[in-house]
Enzyme design. Structure first.
Site, mmCIF file in Angstrom:
data_model
loop_
_atom_site.group_PDB
_atom_site.id
_atom_site.type_symbol
_atom_site.label_atom_id
_atom_site.label_comp_id
_atom_site.label_asym_id
_atom_site.label_seq_id
_atom_site.Cartn_x
_atom_site.Cartn_y
_atom_site.Cartn_z
ATOM 1 N N HIS A 61 8.768 -1.851 0.152
ATOM 2 C CA HIS A 61 10.187 -1.962 -0.150
ATOM 3 C C HIS A 61 10.664 -0.729 -0.926
ATOM 4 O O HIS A 61 9.852 0.069 -1.423
ATOM 5 C CB HIS A 61 10.446 -3.239 -0.944
ATOM 6 C CG HIS A 61 10.326 -4.484 -0.099
ATOM 7 N ND1 HIS A 61 10.575 -5.740 -0.569
ATOM 8 C CD2 HIS A 61 9.969 -4.644 1.198
ATOM 9 C CE1 HIS A 61 10.391 -6.621 0.400
ATOM 10 N NE2 HIS A 61 10.018 -5.984 1.490
ATOM 11 N N GLU A 63 11.984 -0.298 -3.870
ATOM 12 C CA GLU A 63 11.592 -0.162 -5.279
ATOM 13 C C GLU A 63 10.212 0.489 -5.372
ATOM 14 O O GLU A 63 9.978 1.401 -6.177
ATOM 15 C CB GLU A 63 11.529 -1.538 -5.965
ATOM 16 C CG GLU A 63 12.845 -2.283 -6.022
ATOM 17 C CD GLU A 63 13.066 -3.180 -4.804
ATOM 18 O OE1 GLU A 63 12.732 -2.758 -3.676
ATOM 19 O OE2 GLU A 63 13.581 -4.288 -4.974
ATOM 20 N N CYS A 90 12.958 -8.534 -4.533
ATOM 21 C CA CYS A 90 12.383 -9.787 -4.018
ATOM 22 C C CYS A 90 11.450 -10.369 -5.071
ATOM 23 O O CYS A 90 10.801 -9.636 -5.822
ATOM 24 C CB CYS A 90 11.655 -9.552 -2.697
ATOM 25 S SG CYS A 90 10.279 -8.410 -2.833
ATOM 26 N N CYS A 99 8.474 -7.233 -5.339
ATOM 27 C CA CYS A 99 8.876 -6.036 -6.092
ATOM 28 C C CYS A 99 9.109 -6.372 -7.552
ATOM 29 O O CYS A 99 8.944 -5.521 -8.429
ATOM 30 C CB CYS A 99 10.154 -5.453 -5.495
ATOM 31 S SG CYS A 99 9.855 -4.800 -3.862
#
Ligand SMILES: NC(=O)c1ccc[n+]([C@@H]2O[C@H](COP(=O)([O-])OP(=O)(O)OC[C@H]3O[C@@H](n4cnc5c(N)ncnc54)[C@H](OP(=O)(O)O)[C@@H]3O)[C@@H](O)[C@H]2O)c1
Length: 385
Positions: A61, A63, A90, A99
């Site tokens: 992701h 991040e 998430c 994350c």
């Protein structure tokens, strides 16, 4: 922990940064769907030291990519004053670890968020958990902007759609300028319409899905491998053939062992429950898993059952690489979410044209681009209510 003085969450700083991230992450919209487009940045003092984006479905992701970019730039975790992310992180395990945990583990004291997750199953969860953990969290909610830019994702997580358990389905095909899926006999060995650049793109796409779906018609005429031929393009997807009467040849190319630099997924044949026993066993001996499903009103494998079965296997993103019959059946039943169509520099061709079907589609986030000599159309389908 002593926190450094910073204006990292100052709206006049974050607003323009969020806008830039939101724009930039749109570039990946077709590779991440049905996930949303997300961008993130790490701030140290008054500097943006790294950015990251969610670039491929199933991979890291935004991040995590931003944090990795900051590390690669030599900026220590202790110097990270804030992470800015266009969507609430998430908080549950999906294809990748949450994350939220990565942010807590890195000890980032401040988090700026562009929009709360619209998925009712997760909305606000990460914000609460981060606040409970003592982080300073600031939500710069601009819901209309997020929904406009992520219409496909917002539709996908809506309660009505979530009840219809089926995977996100991408229809990909190559056509001639007149919409036929098979070229004239004297072009491309009567089979190839698109050029090498487009074929390479399809390899990447195959690495971004859980399964490839095709029909026995394609199998009998083209004898495809449906494999990944470029190393590093992803995990080989399951190869699923819809074959109501078990006409798949037992010596089909699908059953051959992979060559060097080629990876292949398991072969599954979805047929009518109670289909011919000896053929069933022969195909199993060739290496296929054969699964019997209910039929539709035309005595073919029911597509609703097919997609339910795919979902139940945990397959969430599927690529439909089939001929006109299976493509049309999918469109008729509103089972397509995304299209990628390659139009080669070829006129005429064999079989029915999908030109009319394509012209009638309501597409969102449409992108027209080029791939070598081919014109490429990508878009999300707007489902009728
Ligand atoms: N240009 C491209 O991108 C591309 C891609 C693939 C194929 N092709 C071309 O397309 C041609 C083959 O076309 P096609 O239409 O015969 O192949 P297809 O769409 O791949 O397969 C059709 C077959 O799927 C089976 N099927 C099972 N359940 C079905 C359902 N619910 N609805 C519809 N079909 C179902 C049917 O056979 P049963 O009833 O026996 O199950 C049907 O005949 C070939 O010339 C090939 O070269 C082109």
């Amino acid at each position: 922990m002593i926190q450094r003085q910073t204006n990292a969450l100052e709206p006049t700083v974050i607003g323009p940064l969020l806008e830039e991230l939101r724009k930039e992450c749109q570039e990946h919209r077709f590779s991440v769907a049905p996930n949303p487009c997300v961008g993130a940045a790490i701030i140290s003092g008054d500097r943006v030291v790294a950015r990251g984006f969610h670039e491929r479905w199933g991979s890291a992701h935004a991040e995590v990519n931003a944090m990795n970019a900051a590390r690669a730039a030599g900026v220590d975790e202790a110097e990270w004053d804030a992470i800015i992310v266009t969507l609430e992180p998430c908080s549950s395990e999906g294809k990748t670890p949450p994350c939220l945990q990565a942010i807590l583990d890195a000890g980032i004291p401040r988090v700026g968020i562009g929009a709360v997750d619209p998925d009712p199953r997760h909305s606000g969860a990460a914000v609460s958990l981060m606040e409970e953990a003592g982080l300073e969290v600031c939500v710069f909610q601009e819901p209309d902007t997020f929904e406009e830019e992520n219409a496909a994702f917002c539709g996908w997580v809506s309660p009505d759609r979530v009840r219809a358990a089926r995977p996100w389905t991408i229809a990909k095909w190559a056509q001639t300028r007149t919409g036929q899926l098979s070229p004239p006999e004297d072009v491309g060995e009567g089979r190839w319409i698109s050029g090498p650049e487009s074929l390479a793109e399809v390899q990447v796409l195959r690495g971004e899905v859980d399964a490839i779906l095709t029909g026995v018609g394609t199998l009998k005429s083209d004898d495809p491998r449906l494999s990944l031929r470029s190393p590093g393009t992803g995990e080989a997807p399951l190869r699923v053939v819809l074959d109501s009467y078990l006409r798949t040849p037992t010596d089909a190319a699908l059953f051959r062992a992979p060559g060097t630099e080629e990876s292949v997924g398991e072969v599954v044949i979805l047929t009518l429950a109670g289909a011919d026993g000896p053929r069933w066993r022969a195909l199993e001996e060739s290496g296929a898993r054969v699964v019997g499903l209910r039929g539709d009103e035309e005595d073919r494998v029911s597509l609703v059952e097919v997609h339910l079965w795919l979902w139940e296997q945990g397959l969430r993103r599927v690529l439909l690489e089939a001929g006109p019959r299976l493509l049309e059946s999918h469109f008729e039943r509103d089972l397509i979410d995304q299209v990628r169509v390659y139009t080669g520099d070829v006129f005429g061709g064999e079989g029915v044209s999908l030109g009319h079907t394509l012209a009638g589609l309501s597409l969102a986030a449409r992108l027209d681009r080029e791939s070598g000599q081919d014109a490429v159309l990508e878009g999300f389908l707007l489902q009728e209510d």
